[in-house]
Design an enzyme around this catalytic site. Structure first.
Site, PDB file in Angstrom:
ATOM      1  N   GLU A  39       0.754  -1.355  -0.138  1.00  0.00           N
ATOM      2  CA  GLU A  39      -0.053  -0.078  -0.141  1.00  0.00           C
ATOM      3  C   GLU A  39       0.869   1.146  -0.103  1.00  0.00           C
ATOM      4  O   GLU A  39       0.203   2.352  -0.166  1.00  0.00           O
ATOM      5  CB  GLU A  39      -1.021  -0.160   1.147  1.00  0.00           C
ATOM      6  CG  GLU A  39      -0.386   0.157   2.430  1.00  0.00           C
ATOM      7  CD  GLU A  39      -1.315   1.332   3.208  1.00  0.00           C
ATOM      8  OE1 GLU A  39      -2.435   1.182   3.158  1.00  0.00           O
ATOM      9  OE2 GLU A  39      -0.747   1.750   4.311  1.00  0.00           O
ATOM     10  N   ASN A  40       2.292   1.131   0.401  1.00  0.00           N
ATOM     11  CA  ASN A  40       3.134   2.240   0.277  1.00  0.00           C
ATOM     12  C   ASN A  40       4.068   2.354  -0.783  1.00  0.00           C
ATOM     13  O   ASN A  40       4.842   2.975  -0.674  1.00  0.00           O
ATOM     14  CB  ASN A  40       3.650   2.687   1.727  1.00  0.00           C
ATOM     15  CG  ASN A  40       2.620   2.700   2.632  1.00  0.00           C
ATOM     16  OD1 ASN A  40       2.559   1.829   3.685  1.00  0.00           O
ATOM     17  ND2 ASN A  40       1.818   3.894   2.578  1.00  0.00           N
ATOM     18  N   ASN A  67      -5.363   0.978   3.915  1.00  0.00           N
ATOM     19  CA  ASN A  67      -5.899   2.190   3.907  1.00  0.00           C
ATOM     20  C   ASN A  67      -5.517   2.994   2.483  1.00  0.00           C
ATOM     21  O   ASN A  67      -6.102   4.048   2.347  1.00  0.00           O
ATOM     22  CB  ASN A  67      -5.789   3.014   5.264  1.00  0.00           C
ATOM     23  CG  ASN A  67      -4.375   3.430   5.638  1.00  0.00           C
ATOM     24  OD1 ASN A  67      -3.975   2.560   5.700  1.00  0.00           O
ATOM     25  ND2 ASN A  67      -4.279   4.647   5.746  1.00  0.00           N
ATOM     26  N   HIS A  68      -4.147   2.941   2.171  1.00  0.00           N
ATOM     27  CA  HIS A  68      -3.855   3.521   0.842  1.00  0.00           C
ATOM     28  C   HIS A  68      -3.921   2.931  -0.333  1.00  0.00           C
ATOM     29  O   HIS A  68      -3.369   3.027  -1.271  1.00  0.00           O
ATOM     30  CB  HIS A  68      -2.285   4.037   1.023  1.00  0.00           C
ATOM     31  CG  HIS A  68      -2.058   5.079   2.254  1.00  0.00           C
ATOM     32  ND1 HIS A  68      -2.582   6.413   2.013  1.00  0.00           N
ATOM     33  CD2 HIS A  68      -1.588   5.134   3.308  1.00  0.00           C
ATOM     34  CE1 HIS A  68      -2.354   7.201   3.085  1.00  0.00           C
ATOM     35  NE2 HIS A  68      -1.703   6.395   3.857  1.00  0.00           N
ATOM     36  N   HIS A 150      -3.993  -4.860   9.163  1.00  0.00           N
ATOM     37  CA  HIS A 150      -3.593  -3.464   8.856  1.00  0.00           C
ATOM     38  C   HIS A 150      -4.377  -2.401   9.826  1.00  0.00           C
ATOM     39  O   HIS A 150      -5.521  -2.181   9.502  1.00  0.00           O
ATOM     40  CB  HIS A 150      -3.762  -3.069   7.439  1.00  0.00           C
ATOM     41  CG  HIS A 150      -3.009  -1.965   6.735  1.00  0.00           C
ATOM     42  ND1 HIS A 150      -1.729  -2.221   6.570  1.00  0.00           N
ATOM     43  CD2 HIS A 150      -3.442  -0.581   6.736  1.00  0.00           C
ATOM     44  CE1 HIS A 150      -1.365  -0.909   6.282  1.00  0.00           C
ATOM     45  NE2 HIS A 150      -1.993  -0.024   6.234  1.00  0.00           N
ATOM     46  N   HIS A 175       0.998  -1.663   9.076  1.00  0.00           N
ATOM     47  CA  HIS A 175       0.470  -0.118   9.021  1.00  0.00           C
ATOM     48  C   HIS A 175       1.311   0.766   9.833  1.00  0.00           C
ATOM     49  O   HIS A 175       1.499   2.074   9.126  1.00  0.00           O
ATOM     50  CB  HIS A 175      -1.057  -0.204   9.537  1.00  0.00           C
ATOM     51  CG  HIS A 175      -1.517   1.543   9.472  1.00  0.00           C
ATOM     52  ND1 HIS A 175      -1.687   2.222   8.382  1.00  0.00           N
ATOM     53  CD2 HIS A 175      -1.692   2.194  10.624  1.00  0.00           C
ATOM     54  CE1 HIS A 175      -2.042   3.496   8.796  1.00  0.00           C
ATOM     55  NE2 HIS A 175      -2.200   3.312  10.016  1.00  0.00           N
ATOM     56  N   HIS A 177       4.321   0.776  10.363  1.00  0.00           N
ATOM     57  CA  HIS A 177       6.095   0.906  10.031  1.00  0.00           C
ATOM     58  C   HIS A 177       6.967   0.674  11.031  1.00  0.00           C
ATOM     59  O   HIS A 177       8.135   0.630  10.671  1.00  0.00           O
ATOM     60  CB  HIS A 177       6.009   2.240   9.294  1.00  0.00           C
ATOM     61  CG  HIS A 177       5.266   2.461   7.839  1.00  0.00           C
ATOM     62  ND1 HIS A 177       5.532   3.393   6.976  1.00  0.00           N
ATOM     63  CD2 HIS A 177       3.895   1.833   7.468  1.00  0.00           C
ATOM     64  CE1 HIS A 177       4.625   3.403   6.186  1.00  0.00           C
ATOM     65  NE2 HIS A 177       3.791   2.385   6.378  1.00  0.00           N
TER      66      HIS A 177
END
Length: 271
Positions: A39-40, A67-68, A150, A175, A177
């Site tokens: 997602e990132n 969420n991304h 997440h 999530h 990190h």
């Protein structure tokens, strides 16, 4: 079977670390399946087609979101052609699926992505959906089940582990990190609250530090960016499942850009 789970891959620095080290790790540990959170992966927000193909080419088999997931609009089309999933508790009309099944060494393996509630976008109750989903999978005879939760709150991740630990093979948190040191095998379920990012380690959760610092000092936002030069880290969990889908051992590996390697084994607990 031997599997690996890579936490949030953040931007080009994260992708470069995957490129450099994953092929070696696949060979060294004889990995049968590699799962990673995407997602990132594209400049810190979402996933492009180019970067999707790049990461799959480095030896990742399945990718999970969060969420991304939707930040790059082309991802809407990627769900049709690539082994990508997004949190299963997004509304059912959302593109993509939250569950994927693959065959590994003659066994069906289910990978599920689920998102927590605290500070997250509006989603359905993760605990109710996961309880229902796991029951359906077990009724199908699927015993090898890996979950990416997440979530921001450690309490949600730990609660999910308590709910599902006897019925799933592994639960890995993503999530935040920031990697946690609580890797354990609990009633045969491999668990860690957060695997930690793969990417820049000398900023703020993978991002260049100036904008986050200004936000904390002034309350004013800004566009988060990834530093062009940074110190990096590659973080993953390598774990082994038996024929019943229970975890028998696990190891958290951190590889730094200077080549230093830190490996921590799991403890085994039976509640």
């Amino acid at each position: 079977m031997k599997l690996a789970f890579i936490g949030d891959i953040v931007g080009k620095p994260g992708r470069d670390m995957v490129k450099k080290y994953l092929p070696k790790l696949r060979e060294e540990y004889g990995l049968d399946l590699v799962i990673a959170n995407y997602e990132n992966a594209s400049h810190g927000f979402g996933l492009t087609k180019k970067n999707c193909e790049e990461l799959l080419g480095y030896g990742i088999d399945v990718m999970t979101g969060g969420n991304h997931s939707w930040d790059k609009k082309e991802v809407f089309l990627l769900y049709k052609d690539y082994p990508l999933i997004r949190p299963i508790n997004y509304p059912r009309k959302s593109p993509g699926e939250g569950l994927i099944k693959v065959e590994v060494l003659g066994y069906k393996v289910a990978i599920i992505n689920v998102m927590g509630h605290y500070t997250m976008p509006m989603v359905d109750n993760p605990f109710v959906i996961m309880e229902e989903t796991i029951k359906e999978l077990r009724d199908e005879g699927i015993k090898h089940i890996v979950v990416d939760i997440h979530a921001e709150a450690t309490s949600e991740k730990l609660a999910m582990m308590q709910l599902l630990r006897k019925d799933v093979s592994a639960i890995f948190g993503t999530h935040t990190h920031v990697g946690t040191d609580d890797l354990a095998i609990i009633d045969g379920c491999c668990y860690v609250t957060d695997v930690g990012l793969t990417g820049c380690r000398d900023g703020v959760i993978g991002m260049e530090k100036d904008i986050p610092l200004n936000r904390f000092l002034t309350g004013l936002g800004g566009h988060y960016d990834i530093a062009k030069k940074c110190q990096t880290i590659f973080q993953l969990v390598i774990f082994e499942l038996n024929e019943e889908g229970r975890g028998v051992n696990a190891k958290k590996i951190k590889i730094y850009d200077n080549g230093d390697v830190v490996a921590l084994g799991s403890r085994i607990e039976r509640y």
